[in-house]
Design a protein around this motif. Structure first.
Motif, PDB file in Angstrom:
ATOM      1  N   ASP A  34       0.873  -1.176   0.000  1.00 23.51           N
ATOM      2  CA  ASP A  34       0.000   0.000   0.000  1.00 23.51           C
ATOM      3  C   ASP A  34       0.913   1.229   0.000  1.00 23.51           C
ATOM      4  O   ASP A  34       1.542   1.550   1.007  1.00 23.51           O
ATOM      5  CB  ASP A  34      -0.887  -0.018   1.245  1.00 23.51           C
ATOM      6  N   SER A  35       0.999   1.917  -1.134  1.00 25.92           N
ATOM      7  CA  SER A  35       1.971   3.011  -1.282  1.00 25.92           C
ATOM      8  C   SER A  35       1.696   4.164  -0.323  1.00 25.92           C
ATOM      9  O   SER A  35       2.637   4.754   0.224  1.00 25.92           O
ATOM     10  CB  SER A  35       1.982   3.507  -2.731  1.00 25.92           C
ATOM     11  N   LYS A  36       0.431   4.494  -0.113  1.00 29.09           N
ATOM     12  CA  LYS A  36       0.098   5.609   0.776  1.00 29.09           C
ATOM     13  C   LYS A  36       0.487   5.289   2.221  1.00 29.09           C
ATOM     14  O   LYS A  36       1.137   6.098   2.900  1.00 29.09           O
ATOM     15  CB  LYS A  36      -1.392   5.920   0.698  1.00 29.09           C
TER      16      LYS A  36
ATOM     17  N   ALA B 203       4.283   5.359   2.593  1.00 30.34           N
ATOM     18  CA  ALA B 203       4.838   6.713   2.649  1.00 30.34           C
ATOM     19  C   ALA B 203       4.618   7.337   4.023  1.00 30.34           C
ATOM     20  O   ALA B 203       5.514   7.987   4.582  1.00 30.34           O
ATOM     21  CB  ALA B 203       4.214   7.574   1.557  1.00 30.34           C
ATOM     22  N   GLU B 204       3.422   7.140   4.577  1.00 31.22           N
ATOM     23  CA  GLU B 204       3.126   7.692   5.901  1.00 31.22           C
ATOM     24  C   GLU B 204       4.013   7.052   6.972  1.00 31.22           C
ATOM     25  O   GLU B 204       4.496   7.742   7.880  1.00 31.22           O
ATOM     26  CB  GLU B 204       1.647   7.467   6.237  1.00 31.22           C
TER      27      GLU B 204
END
Length: 453
Positions: free
Chosen positions: A29-31, A34-35
């Protein structure tokens, strides 16, 4: 802080091995990845300062309190479960004996990131076992729990399962209430176990965690020998380093690669030296069991057999490790073998077994004695001399080598039969010296000739 780190060393922040840790931890899950990466740099800044933002943390970056906290073994390794996932043991009762909460979290950061240098641990995930029985029950009344939880969320660790072991009914009821309000995704991975040490061991074994994985004596006392050896290896490697050859992956590219301590079910490749390690015995038994299917199968069948054996070793909690060659006499360095190389080594084990059986068969089988000396067109096995028959055999093998490599098992045997027929059509025989060394010759049986060719 992410932008600060990127401006300090873009190669560190943008390294594929570094970024993929967060993707694997968050199921790509890229989001979310990143978080978590932003939280990671915030945590690292809080614990070690801005100077260490783009540096792998080693033992030299920990102070005396951090190292003392690490040596207490409040968090430690316990091998792998039957699915090949790394087991983390957490003894909450040892956290309260640390001087500061900061030391606990710094030791937690070092431990987790050190273990996560293994690509296998990143992809398969970890299994955490929280043990709070008897004297190892938490004495902090929840103090510092939130800080530890937030630190854990910032680290790129794929949590495959969490097991809570306890013997306090009040704690069990309270934890059960907390589980009910958790998100369904986390709740599905969490299991509670209530009872004595023996009962908890049994319940954990039903989830693939072997009883001997827990470093606990029968009276519940903690055995730190294995953990202290791990800490010692970390210190030695960070001080003196190891001769690790650069290959793919974070485990190999880091100058302070994590020390690996072979476990009972690990398969050890020692450069041709024989070993009686339990994991090696398991591998050879599996190879023996699948040898008929492997030797008679197609290339696709062979690939499936190799995959089955590798998966079975992992299911039993084993890894494939190889020796690092030259190293300090005070520390032994092992490295996990990449998956592609593992497959090659398993196939080599099949070939070695086939050669060994062939040699045993040839040495134990006596062909008929022949009268007189070998003829020019005879093929001589076991002698350095080259007869016209032997030269013809080597020429035929050289001419048909590429064709042989491209054929399946059945067609290979047919090609070998054609080569043998060519020799016999020329009036040649297949001979070897008599074992009695009386100058006489034995005719080698056809099955043995076929194996030798």
């Amino acid at each position: 802080l992410y932008e600060v780190a990127e401006s300090m060393d873009p190669s560190y922040v943008n390294a594929r091995a570094f970024r993929i840790m967060f993707l694997r931890a968050n199921e790509y899950d890229s989001k979310a990845s990143a978080e978590q990466m932003i939280k990671f740099f915030e945590l690292k800044h809080q614990l070690f300062g801005v100077d260490k933002l783009v540096k792998d943390i080693t033992m030299q970056d920990l102070d005396e309190d951090d190292i003392e906290c690490l040596k207490r073994g409040w968090v430690q390794l316990a091998g792998r479960d039957r699915s090949g996932r790394q087991i983390f043991l957490v003894f909450a009762g040892l956290v309260g004996s640390s001087k500061t909460l900061q030391s606990v979290i710094r030791s937690q950061y070092f431990f987790n990131m050190r273990v996560l240098q293994s690509e296998e641990t990143q992809t398969r995930g970890t299994v955490s076992v929280w043990y709070t029985l008897g004297d190892l029950r938490s004495k902090t009344n929840g103090k510092g729990w939130f800080e530890n939880f937030m630190a854990g969320r910032a680290l790129p660790q794929k949590k495959a399962a969490i097991h809570l072991c306890m013997d306090d009914m009040r704690q069990f009821v309270l934890t059960n209430l907390m589980v009910k309000v958790m998100k369904s995704k986390l709740r599905a991975r969490l299991r509670q176990h209530f009872g004595s040490l023996t009962e908890c061991r049994y319940q954990l074994s039903t989830y693939g965690i072997l009883p001997q994985s827990l470093p606990l004596n029968d009276d519940g006392g903690l055995n730190l020998d294995r953990h202290l050896q791990w800490v010692h290896c970390c210190a030695m490697e960070d001080t003196f380093g190891c001769s690790i050859s650069p290959t793919e992956g974070l485990l190999d590219s880091s100058p302070s690669a994590r020390p690996i301590i072979p476990q009972q079910m690990d398969v050890l490749f020692t450069g041709g030296k024989s070993t009686s390690h339990e994991g090696n015995k398991s591998l050879h038994l599996l190879v023996q069991g699948y040898s008929v299917l492997y030797d008679s199968g197609t290339d696709e069948t062979k690939r499936q057999v190799v995959s089955t054996i590798v998966d079975e070793i992992h299911r039993r909690g084993g890894r494939f490790l190889k020796n690092q060659g030259e190293r300090s006499s005070e520390v032994v360095c092992w490295k996990e073998v990449p998956s592609g190389e593992v497959r090659q080594k398993v196939m080599q084990t099949f070939r070695n077994r086939r050669r060994q059986l062939s040699r045993q068969k040839v040495s134990s089988t006596k062909g008929p004695l022949i009268e007189g000396e070998p003829l020019p067109n005879d093929v001589i096995f076991g002698r350095a001399q080259r007869t016209p028959g032997s030269e013809l055999l080597h020429r035929l093998i050289k001419e048909h080598f590429e064709e042989y490599e491209s054929l399946g098992r059945g067609m290979k045997m047919r090609l070998v039969g054609c080569i043998m027929q060519t020799i016999t059509d020329q009036g040649g025989r297949f001979l070897q010296p008599s074992a009695s060394e009386d100058g006489r010759w034995l005719e080698v049986p056809k099955d043995n000739v076929r194996e030798r060719i």
